[in-house]
Design a protein around this motif. Structure first.
Motif, PDB file in Angstrom:
ATOM      1  N   SER A  21       0.841  -1.194   0.000  1.00 31.28           N
ATOM      2  CA  SER A  21       0.000   0.000   0.000  1.00 31.28           C
ATOM      3  C   SER A  21       0.875   1.243   0.000  1.00 31.28           C
ATOM      4  O   SER A  21       1.988   1.227   0.535  1.00 31.28           O
ATOM      5  CB  SER A  21      -0.905   0.018   1.235  1.00 31.28           C
ATOM      6  N   CYS A  22       0.334   2.294  -0.569  1.00 33.13           N
ATOM      7  CA  CYS A  22       1.021   3.591  -0.604  1.00 33.13           C
ATOM      8  C   CYS A  22      -0.010   4.654  -0.273  1.00 33.13           C
ATOM      9  O   CYS A  22      -0.952   4.864  -1.049  1.00 33.13           O
ATOM     10  CB  CYS A  22       1.626   3.821  -1.977  1.00 33.13           C
ATOM     11  N   VAL A  23       0.147   5.284   0.869  1.00 28.68           N
ATOM     12  CA  VAL A  23      -0.792   6.312   1.303  1.00 28.68           C
ATOM     13  C   VAL A  23      -0.172   7.679   1.108  1.00 28.68           C
ATOM     14  O   VAL A  23       0.954   7.923   1.553  1.00 28.68           O
ATOM     15  CB  VAL A  23      -1.190   6.120   2.776  1.00 28.68           C
ATOM     16  N   GLY A  24      -0.902   8.550   0.447  1.00 30.44           N
ATOM     17  CA  GLY A  24      -0.418   9.900   0.196  1.00 30.44           C
ATOM     18  C   GLY A  24      -1.094  10.924   1.087  1.00 30.44           C
ATOM     19  O   GLY A  24      -2.240  10.763   1.484  1.00 30.44           O
ATOM     20  N   SER A  25      -0.367  11.973   1.396  1.00 30.62           N
ATOM     21  CA  SER A  25      -0.921  13.099   2.142  1.00 30.62           C
ATOM     22  C   SER A  25      -0.311  14.385   1.599  1.00 30.62           C
ATOM     23  O   SER A  25       0.772  14.378   1.016  1.00 30.62           O
ATOM     24  CB  SER A  25      -0.643  12.962   3.641  1.00 30.62           C
TER      25      SER A  25
END
Length: 120
Positions: A21-25
């Motif tokens: 998973s890759c979570v962006g902010s």
């Protein structure tokens, strides 16, 4: 500040599966192409897969075609890399990256990486 954080790396047996998973902010996620890259031990970083807005454009590296699937949930600011039929040569640090331009890059934002180790 734009930030990408990968997770899901692990030790897995050859033939197994794993989801990264890759979570962006700090960014409007659906405006960015998200790419996955990897760096095997002692080797150069290589392209794995990339996905543009709502999957309109998708690219895969030759070594993972038919085994890996990239997807994204823009509502969750998250991209995924489903890795199936893993091989020992898939062992690497996997990075996600963001490009405001296209799946071709340039990729200006990078995560810190997550380790995937495939055992025999």
């Amino acid at each position: 500040q734009i930030k990408l954080v990968e997770s899901g790396g692990s030790l897995v047996q050859a033939g197994g599966s794993l989801i990264l998973s890759c979570v962006g902010s700090g960014l409007i996620f659906d405006e960015y192409a998200i790419g996955w890259f990897r760096q095997p031990p002692g080797k150069e970083r290589e392209f794995v897969a990339a996905d543009m807005w709502r999957g309109t454009v998708t690219r895969y590296g030759d070594s993972v075609k038919g085994r890996f699937v990239i997807s994204r949930d823009d509502a969750k600011n998250t991209a995924y890399l489903q890795m199936n039929n893993l091989k020992q040569e898939d062992t690497a640090v996997y990075y996600c990256a963001g490009s405001k331009g296209s799946v071709e890059g340039p990729y200006d934002y990078w995560g810190q990486g997550t380790q995937v180790t495939v055992s025999s």
